[in-house]
Design a protein around this motif. Sequence first.
Motif, PDB file in Angstrom:
ATOM      1  N   LEU A   3      59.544  16.512 -72.275  1.00  0.00           N
ATOM      2  CA  LEU A   3      60.996  16.421 -72.406  1.00  0.00           C
ATOM      3  C   LEU A   3      61.441  16.682 -73.840  1.00  0.00           C
ATOM      4  O   LEU A   3      62.460  17.316 -74.082  1.00  0.00           O
ATOM      5  CB  LEU A   3      61.476  15.025 -71.972  1.00  0.00           C
ATOM      6  N   ASP A   4      60.664  16.164 -74.789  1.00  0.00           N
ATOM      7  CA  ASP A   4      60.977  16.308 -76.206  1.00  0.00           C
ATOM      8  C   ASP A   4      59.672  16.294 -76.983  1.00  0.00           C
ATOM      9  O   ASP A   4      59.071  15.234 -77.187  1.00  0.00           O
ATOM     10  CB  ASP A   4      61.896  15.179 -76.680  1.00  0.00           C
ATOM     11  N   LYS A   5      59.227  17.458 -77.403  1.00  0.00           N
ATOM     12  CA  LYS A   5      57.908  17.582 -78.025  1.00  0.00           C
ATOM     13  C   LYS A   5      57.808  16.849 -79.364  1.00  0.00           C
ATOM     14  O   LYS A   5      56.709  16.637 -79.873  1.00  0.00           O
ATOM     15  CB  LYS A   5      57.562  19.061 -78.188  1.00  0.00           C
ATOM     16  N   GLN A   6      58.954  16.454 -79.921  1.00  0.00           N
ATOM     17  CA  GLN A   6      58.948  15.727 -81.189  1.00  0.00           C
ATOM     18  C   GLN A   6      58.833  14.218 -80.985  1.00  0.00           C
ATOM     19  O   GLN A   6      58.705  13.464 -81.956  1.00  0.00           O
ATOM     20  CB  GLN A   6      60.241  16.027 -81.979  1.00  0.00           C
ATOM     21  N   GLN A   7      58.902  13.779 -79.746  1.00  0.00           N
ATOM     22  CA  GLN A   7      58.867  12.351 -79.429  1.00  0.00           C
ATOM     23  C   GLN A   7      57.537  11.978 -78.770  1.00  0.00           C
ATOM     24  O   GLN A   7      56.870  12.822 -78.179  1.00  0.00           O
ATOM     25  CB  GLN A   7      60.029  11.988 -78.497  1.00  0.00           C
ATOM     26  N   PRO A   8      57.142  10.705 -78.871  1.00  0.00           N
ATOM     27  CA  PRO A   8      55.877  10.281 -78.253  1.00  0.00           C
ATOM     28  C   PRO A   8      55.946  10.322 -76.731  1.00  0.00           C
ATOM     29  O   PRO A   8      57.024  10.352 -76.136  1.00  0.00           O
ATOM     30  CB  PRO A   8      55.696   8.854 -78.770  1.00  0.00           C
ATOM     31  N   TRP A   9      54.774  10.297 -76.122  1.00  0.00           N
ATOM     32  CA  TRP A   9      54.661  10.330 -74.661  1.00  0.00           C
ATOM     33  C   TRP A   9      54.673   8.931 -74.059  1.00  0.00           C
ATOM     34  O   TRP A   9      54.405   8.743 -72.883  1.00  0.00           O
ATOM     35  CB  TRP A   9      53.376  11.050 -74.262  1.00  0.00           C
ATOM     36  N   HIS A  10      55.019   7.924 -74.844  1.00  0.00           N
ATOM     37  CA  HIS A  10      54.971   6.529 -74.401  1.00  0.00           C
ATOM     38  C   HIS A  10      55.977   6.270 -73.277  1.00  0.00           C
ATOM     39  O   HIS A  10      57.061   6.859 -73.249  1.00  0.00           O
ATOM     40  CB  HIS A  10      55.258   5.597 -75.583  1.00  0.00           C
ATOM     41  N   ASP A  11      55.621   5.374 -72.402  1.00  0.00           N
ATOM     42  CA  ASP A  11      56.422   5.053 -71.223  1.00  0.00           C
ATOM     43  C   ASP A  11      57.586   4.144 -71.606  1.00  0.00           C
ATOM     44  O   ASP A  11      57.397   3.021 -72.067  1.00  0.00           O
ATOM     45  CB  ASP A  11      55.517   4.359 -70.192  1.00  0.00           C
ATOM     46  N   ASP A  12      58.814   4.607 -71.374  1.00  0.00           N
ATOM     47  CA  ASP A  12      60.002   3.778 -71.614  1.00  0.00           C
ATOM     48  C   ASP A  12      60.702   3.437 -70.294  1.00  0.00           C
ATOM     49  O   ASP A  12      61.870   3.074 -70.283  1.00  0.00           O
ATOM     50  CB  ASP A  12      60.968   4.480 -72.576  1.00  0.00           C
ATOM     51  N   HIS A  13      59.964   3.572 -69.183  1.00  0.00           N
ATOM     52  CA  HIS A  13      60.534   3.306 -67.858  1.00  0.00           C
ATOM     53  C   HIS A  13      59.729   2.239 -67.115  1.00  0.00           C
ATOM     54  O   HIS A  13      60.282   1.225 -66.694  1.00  0.00           O
ATOM     55  CB  HIS A  13      60.563   4.612 -67.055  1.00  0.00           C
ATOM     56  N   SER A  14      58.434   2.445 -66.937  1.00  0.00           N
ATOM     57  CA  SER A  14      57.411   1.566 -66.329  1.00  0.00           C
ATOM     58  C   SER A  14      56.662   2.248 -65.191  1.00  0.00           C
ATOM     59  O   SER A  14      55.531   1.873 -64.875  1.00  0.00           O
ATOM     60  CB  SER A  14      57.959   0.214 -65.846  1.00  0.00           C
ATOM     61  N   HIS A  15      57.265   3.257 -64.571  1.00  0.00           N
ATOM     62  CA  HIS A  15      56.660   3.943 -63.420  1.00  0.00           C
ATOM     63  C   HIS A  15      55.294   4.546 -63.771  1.00  0.00           C
ATOM     64  O   HIS A  15      54.304   4.345 -63.057  1.00  0.00           O
ATOM     65  CB  HIS A  15      57.633   5.028 -62.964  1.00  0.00           C
ATOM     66  N   GLY A  16      55.222   5.278 -64.869  1.00  0.00           N
ATOM     67  CA  GLY A  16      53.982   5.950 -65.232  1.00  0.00           C
ATOM     68  C   GLY A  16      52.852   4.991 -65.562  1.00  0.00           C
ATOM     69  O   GLY A  16      51.680   5.243 -65.233  1.00  0.00           O
ATOM     70  N   THR A  17      53.188   3.893 -66.213  1.00  0.00           N
ATOM     71  CA  THR A  17      52.168   2.892 -66.552  1.00  0.00           C
ATOM     72  C   THR A  17      51.620   2.235 -65.294  1.00  0.00           C
ATOM     73  O   THR A  17      50.418   1.945 -65.198  1.00  0.00           O
ATOM     74  CB  THR A  17      52.761   1.832 -67.501  1.00  0.00           C
ATOM     75  N   HIS A  18      52.488   2.009 -64.318  1.00  0.00           N
ATOM     76  CA  HIS A  18      52.055   1.422 -63.043  1.00  0.00           C
ATOM     77  C   HIS A  18      51.083   2.359 -62.332  1.00  0.00           C
ATOM     78  O   HIS A  18      50.015   1.936 -61.857  1.00  0.00           O
ATOM     79  CB  HIS A  18      53.267   1.151 -62.164  1.00  0.00           C
ATOM     80  N   VAL A  19      51.437   3.631 -62.288  1.00  0.00           N
ATOM     81  CA  VAL A  19      50.564   4.641 -61.684  1.00  0.00           C
ATOM     82  C   VAL A  19      49.214   4.686 -62.408  1.00  0.00           C
ATOM     83  O   VAL A  19      48.145   4.723 -61.786  1.00  0.00           O
ATOM     84  CB  VAL A  19      51.260   6.022 -61.726  1.00  0.00           C
ATOM     85  N   ALA A  20      49.265   4.670 -63.752  1.00  0.00           N
ATOM     86  CA  ALA A  20      48.041   4.767 -64.559  1.00  0.00           C
ATOM     87  C   ALA A  20      47.093   3.600 -64.289  1.00  0.00           C
ATOM     88  O   ALA A  20      45.866   3.780 -64.267  1.00  0.00           O
ATOM     89  CB  ALA A  20      48.403   4.815 -66.039  1.00  0.00           C
ATOM     90  N   GLY A  21      47.629   2.412 -64.075  1.00  0.00           N
ATOM     91  CA  GLY A  21      46.785   1.250 -63.805  1.00  0.00           C
ATOM     92  C   GLY A  21      46.028   1.372 -62.503  1.00  0.00           C
ATOM     93  O   GLY A  21      44.852   0.994 -62.411  1.00  0.00           O
ATOM     94  N   THR A  22      46.673   1.926 -61.482  1.00  0.00           N
ATOM     95  CA  THR A  22      45.985   2.122 -60.207  1.00  0.00           C
ATOM     96  C   THR A  22      44.848   3.124 -60.358  1.00  0.00           C
ATOM     97  O   THR A  22      43.795   2.983 -59.753  1.00  0.00           O
ATOM     98  CB  THR A  22      46.975   2.585 -59.130  1.00  0.00           C
ATOM     99  N   ILE A  23      45.044   4.119 -61.197  1.00  0.00           N
ATOM    100  CA  ILE A  23      43.997   5.114 -61.414  1.00  0.00           C
ATOM    101  C   ILE A  23      42.843   4.538 -62.222  1.00  0.00           C
ATOM    102  O   ILE A  23      41.677   4.666 -61.830  1.00  0.00           O
ATOM    103  CB  ILE A  23      44.559   6.359 -62.136  1.00  0.00           C
ATOM    104  N   ALA A  24      43.145   3.878 -63.354  1.00  0.00           N
ATOM    105  CA  ALA A  24      42.068   3.620 -64.309  1.00  0.00           C
ATOM    106  C   ALA A  24      42.211   2.336 -65.118  1.00  0.00           C
ATOM    107  O   ALA A  24      41.705   2.268 -66.242  1.00  0.00           O
ATOM    108  CB  ALA A  24      41.938   4.815 -65.266  1.00  0.00           C
ATOM    109  N   ALA A  25      42.877   1.300 -64.582  1.00  0.00           N
ATOM    110  CA  ALA A  25      42.864   0.019 -65.305  1.00  0.00           C
ATOM    111  C   ALA A  25      41.419  -0.431 -65.493  1.00  0.00           C
ATOM    112  O   ALA A  25      40.558  -0.205 -64.637  1.00  0.00           O
ATOM    113  CB  ALA A  25      43.661  -1.028 -64.536  1.00  0.00           C
ATOM    114  N   LEU A  26      41.152  -1.054 -66.630  1.00  0.00           N
ATOM    115  CA  LEU A  26      39.781  -1.398 -67.008  1.00  0.00           C
ATOM    116  C   LEU A  26      39.156  -2.415 -66.065  1.00  0.00           C
ATOM    117  O   LEU A  26      39.836  -3.314 -65.559  1.00  0.00           O
ATOM    118  CB  LEU A  26      39.769  -1.953 -68.437  1.00  0.00           C
ATOM    119  N   LEU A  27      37.865  -2.283 -65.868  1.00  0.00           N
ATOM    120  CA  LEU A  27      37.099  -3.236 -65.056  1.00  0.00           C
ATOM    121  C   LEU A  27      36.614  -4.340 -65.993  1.00  0.00           C
ATOM    122  O   LEU A  27      35.459  -4.382 -66.403  1.00  0.00           O
ATOM    123  CB  LEU A  27      35.926  -2.515 -64.390  1.00  0.00           C
TER     124      LEU A  27
END
Length: 249
Positions: free
Chosen positions: A19-43
Amino acid sequence: TGIAPDHPDLRVAGGYNALDKQQPWHDDHSHGTHVAGTIAALLDGKGVAGVAPQAQLYGVKVLSKDGGGNLFAIMDGIMWTGNNGMQVANMSLGAAQEMPLLQYALQMARGAGVALIAAAGNDGKAVNYPAAYPECVAVSALCPVGITETKLCPTPSEGIATFSSRGPQVAFIAPGVKVPSTVPLFADASGYKAYSGTSMATPHVAGLAALAVARGAKSPDAVAASLRNAASPLAGLSASEQGAGLLDA
């Protein structure tokens, strides 16, 4: 929407903000972080465990803090995965209308070796795009046994969630109701929350695709074949609701 890089249950290798190559890719919504945890949250004995806890996560941000986006940012994000050596891309997003330009980006990424796993949609109708394109593995949402949410899961047995889109493009079904996973601390102080949607079903299959890659699947076709070999159909559901069925890791 990106991934929260500071979540203690996630190990994020990098990312890209389309969306903006000058800005970080950090999650400011929560949806992406939730998805990421299902994929690869640490054991690690804490919180939740992802399907593929040793997978490397990259947060490719194509949606804003209000969950909106545009076609060109999504295309850019998809092409970034192909240009940067990603092996699996989880796309928990979609729209009802066809977008031919988007298919070009999918073809480019798939040609570069990316297995594209996409959410079927949450309107209870036809499979949304990009999941409906043949380049993608479309995932519908399962009601797991014991979920008591009559609007979403009318019966106590396994079945398709009422909101889940369906159609001949569906490849697999995966848990998509009240799925607990990681969220940024601004979304919940505990760092965890339960969400529902085909967005939550899709990362189960993306995590399994990562396991298939780890076991030697070297192309999107090989990943899809490995997933089909691990799937079994559920009684009472049609192929348009579940595709090949539920995967067993």
